[in-house]
Design a protein around this motif. Structure first.
Motif, PDB file in Angstrom:
ATOM      1  N   HIS A 114      13.980  -6.017  -0.763  1.00  0.00           N
ATOM      2  CA  HIS A 114      14.313  -4.785  -1.312  1.00  0.00           C
ATOM      3  C   HIS A 114      14.292  -3.387  -0.687  1.00  0.00           C
ATOM      4  N   SER A 115      13.363  -3.567   0.168  1.00  0.00           N
ATOM      5  CA  SER A 115      12.948  -2.202   1.046  1.00  0.00           C
ATOM      6  C   SER A 115      13.652  -2.616   2.468  1.00  0.00           C
ATOM      7  N   LYS A 116      14.786  -1.589   2.504  1.00  0.00           N
ATOM      8  CA  LYS A 116      15.561  -1.806   3.856  1.00  0.00           C
ATOM      9  C   LYS A 116      14.856  -1.277   5.011  1.00  0.00           C
ATOM     10  N   TYR A 117      13.689  -0.460   4.606  1.00  0.00           N
ATOM     11  CA  TYR A 117      12.977  -0.198   5.903  1.00  0.00           C
ATOM     12  C   TYR A 117      11.991  -1.192   6.570  1.00  0.00           C
ATOM     13  N   LEU A 118      11.562  -1.826   5.537  1.00  0.00           N
ATOM     14  CA  LEU A 118      10.430  -3.063   5.798  1.00  0.00           C
ATOM     15  C   LEU A 118      11.387  -3.942   6.382  1.00  0.00           C
ATOM     16  N   GLN A 119      12.550  -4.332   6.009  1.00  0.00           N
ATOM     17  CA  GLN A 119      13.321  -5.520   6.477  1.00  0.00           C
ATOM     18  C   GLN A 119      13.851  -5.112   7.856  1.00  0.00           C
ATOM     19  N   SER A 120      14.119  -3.879   8.103  1.00  0.00           N
ATOM     20  CA  SER A 120      14.517  -3.578   9.434  1.00  0.00           C
ATOM     21  C   SER A 120      13.565  -3.623  10.437  1.00  0.00           C
ATOM     22  N   VAL A 121      12.240  -3.476  10.084  1.00  0.00           N
ATOM     23  CA  VAL A 121      11.010  -3.719  10.993  1.00  0.00           C
ATOM     24  C   VAL A 121      10.716  -5.066  10.971  1.00  0.00           C
ATOM     25  N   PHE A 122      10.714  -5.866   9.986  1.00  0.00           N
ATOM     26  CA  PHE A 122      10.636  -7.311  10.097  1.00  0.00           C
ATOM     27  C   PHE A 122      11.781  -8.016  11.100  1.00  0.00           C
ATOM     28  N   ASN A 123      12.875  -7.655  10.830  1.00  0.00           N
ATOM     29  CA  ASN A 123      14.208  -7.992  11.643  1.00  0.00           C
ATOM     30  C   ASN A 123      13.756  -7.642  13.187  1.00  0.00           C
ATOM     31  N   LYS A 124      13.156  -6.503  13.602  1.00  0.00           N
ATOM     32  CA  LYS A 124      12.995  -6.147  14.862  1.00  0.00           C
ATOM     33  C   LYS A 124      11.874  -6.556  15.598  1.00  0.00           C
ATOM     34  N   TYR A 125      10.499  -6.992  14.728  1.00  0.00           N
ATOM     35  CA  TYR A 125       9.376  -7.088  15.475  1.00  0.00           C
ATOM     36  C   TYR A 125       8.630  -8.602  14.689  1.00  0.00           C
ATOM     37  N   GLY A 126       9.190  -8.924  13.532  1.00  0.00           N
ATOM     38  CA  GLY A 126       8.858 -10.105  13.265  1.00  0.00           C
ATOM     39  C   GLY A 126       7.540 -10.176  12.344  1.00  0.00           C
ATOM     40  N   ILE A 127       7.499 -11.293  11.624  1.00  0.00           N
ATOM     41  CA  ILE A 127       6.050 -11.201  10.535  1.00  0.00           C
ATOM     42  C   ILE A 127       4.819 -10.926  11.269  1.00  0.00           C
ATOM     43  N   ASP A 128       4.712 -11.075  12.787  1.00  0.00           N
ATOM     44  CA  ASP A 128       3.341 -11.048  13.370  1.00  0.00           C
ATOM     45  C   ASP A 128       2.988  -9.639  13.302  1.00  0.00           C
ATOM     46  N   ASN A 129       3.984  -8.769  13.014  1.00  0.00           N
ATOM     47  CA  ASN A 129       3.958  -7.060  13.006  1.00  0.00           C
ATOM     48  C   ASN A 129       3.581  -6.524  11.631  1.00  0.00           C
ATOM     49  N   ILE A 130       3.464  -7.518  10.458  1.00  0.00           N
ATOM     50  CA  ILE A 130       3.313  -7.248   9.153  1.00  0.00           C
ATOM     51  C   ILE A 130       1.782  -7.810   8.750  1.00  0.00           C
ATOM     52  N   LYS A 131       1.072  -6.519   8.067  1.00  0.00           N
ATOM     53  CA  LYS A 131      -0.244  -7.269   7.498  1.00  0.00           C
ATOM     54  C   LYS A 131      -0.233  -7.016   5.976  1.00  0.00           C
ATOM     55  N   PHE A 132      -0.768  -8.101   5.372  1.00  0.00           N
ATOM     56  CA  PHE A 132      -0.610  -7.709   3.785  1.00  0.00           C
ATOM     57  C   PHE A 132      -2.387  -7.549   3.258  1.00  0.00           C
ATOM     58  N   GLU A 133      -2.327  -6.676   2.573  1.00  0.00           N
ATOM     59  CA  GLU A 133      -3.898  -6.305   2.303  1.00  0.00           C
ATOM     60  C   GLU A 133      -3.949  -6.202   0.807  1.00  0.00           C
ATOM     61  N   LEU A 134      -5.222  -6.656   0.046  1.00  0.00           N
ATOM     62  CA  LEU A 134      -5.405  -6.320  -1.371  1.00  0.00           C
ATOM     63  C   LEU A 134      -6.134  -5.212  -1.252  1.00  0.00           C
ATOM     64  N   LEU A 135      -5.828  -3.795  -2.021  1.00  0.00           N
ATOM     65  CA  LEU A 135      -6.512  -2.753  -1.900  1.00  0.00           C
ATOM     66  C   LEU A 135      -7.513  -2.807  -2.929  1.00  0.00           C
ATOM     67  N   GLU A 136      -7.060  -3.073  -4.214  1.00  0.00           N
ATOM     68  CA  GLU A 136      -8.034  -3.383  -5.305  1.00  0.00           C
ATOM     69  C   GLU A 136      -7.511  -4.316  -6.234  1.00  0.00           C
ATOM     70  N   GLU A 137      -8.558  -5.073  -6.806  1.00  0.00           N
ATOM     71  CA  GLU A 137      -8.275  -5.993  -7.807  1.00  0.00           C
ATOM     72  C   GLU A 137      -8.514  -5.268  -9.054  1.00  0.00           C
ATOM     73  N   CYS A 138      -7.611  -5.667 -10.234  1.00  0.00           N
ATOM     74  CA  CYS A 138      -7.491  -4.818 -11.469  1.00  0.00           C
ATOM     75  C   CYS A 138      -6.963  -5.914 -12.568  1.00  0.00           C
ATOM     76  N   ASN A 139      -7.253  -5.308 -13.525  1.00  0.00           N
ATOM     77  CA  ASN A 139      -6.402  -6.117 -14.820  1.00  0.00           C
ATOM     78  C   ASN A 139      -5.141  -5.950 -14.801  1.00  0.00           C
ATOM     79  N   VAL A 140      -4.336  -7.017 -15.232  1.00  0.00           N
ATOM     80  CA  VAL A 140      -2.913  -6.978 -15.342  1.00  0.00           C
ATOM     81  C   VAL A 140      -2.499  -5.651 -16.136  1.00  0.00           C
ATOM     82  N   GLU A 141      -3.005  -5.345 -17.114  1.00  0.00           N
ATOM     83  CA  GLU A 141      -2.712  -4.260 -18.008  1.00  0.00           C
ATOM     84  C   GLU A 141      -2.933  -2.760 -17.289  1.00  0.00           C
ATOM     85  N   ASP A 142      -3.827  -2.822 -16.168  1.00  0.00           N
ATOM     86  CA  ASP A 142      -3.846  -1.622 -15.363  1.00  0.00           C
ATOM     87  C   ASP A 142      -2.966  -1.535 -14.246  1.00  0.00           C
TER      88      ASP A 142
END
Length: 103
Positions: free
Chosen positions: A49-77
């Motif tokens: 859904h993010s055209k910007y992220l999709q464009s970067v992925f298409n150009k640079y691939g998965i090795d250019n993308i990093k996923f990080e959990l910033l903060e654990e929290c309860n679902v209601e928060d």
């Protein structure tokens, strides 16, 4: 595979960053690893859904993308915490600056 930290069955706020320019996407998830997998699947299918992220992925691939959990929290928060990080980082790759908004 891309660089990402795995926190199984953890709810919280996450960040997707692109290593070549440090631009980011902020999101929330009831289950971090399932949401990460969904992002990767959609990127590989060229249906993210993010055209910007999709464009970067298409150009640079998965090795250019990093996923990080910033903060654990309860679902209601999740949306309150996500909005905090959206306001803090003002991420380029988010389509809308409102937590919980679809695309």
């Amino acid at each position: 595979m891309g660089k990402y930290e795995t926190k199984w069955n953890t709810s919280g706020i996450y960040k997707i960053s692109t290593l070549h320019n440090n631009e980011i996407y902020i999101g929330s998830a009831k289950c971090f690893n399932k949401r990460t997998s969904l992002h990767i699947t959609n990127l590989r299918k060229n249906k993210h859904h993010s055209k910007y992220l999709q464009s970067v992925f298409n150009k640079y691939g998965i090795d250019n993308i990093k996923f990080e959990l910033l903060e654990e929290c309860n679902v209601e928060d999740l949306f309150i915490k996500e909005q905090f990080y959206l306001d803090l980082f003002k991420p380029k790759y988010n389509s809308l600056p409102i937590a919980g908004a679809n695309t």
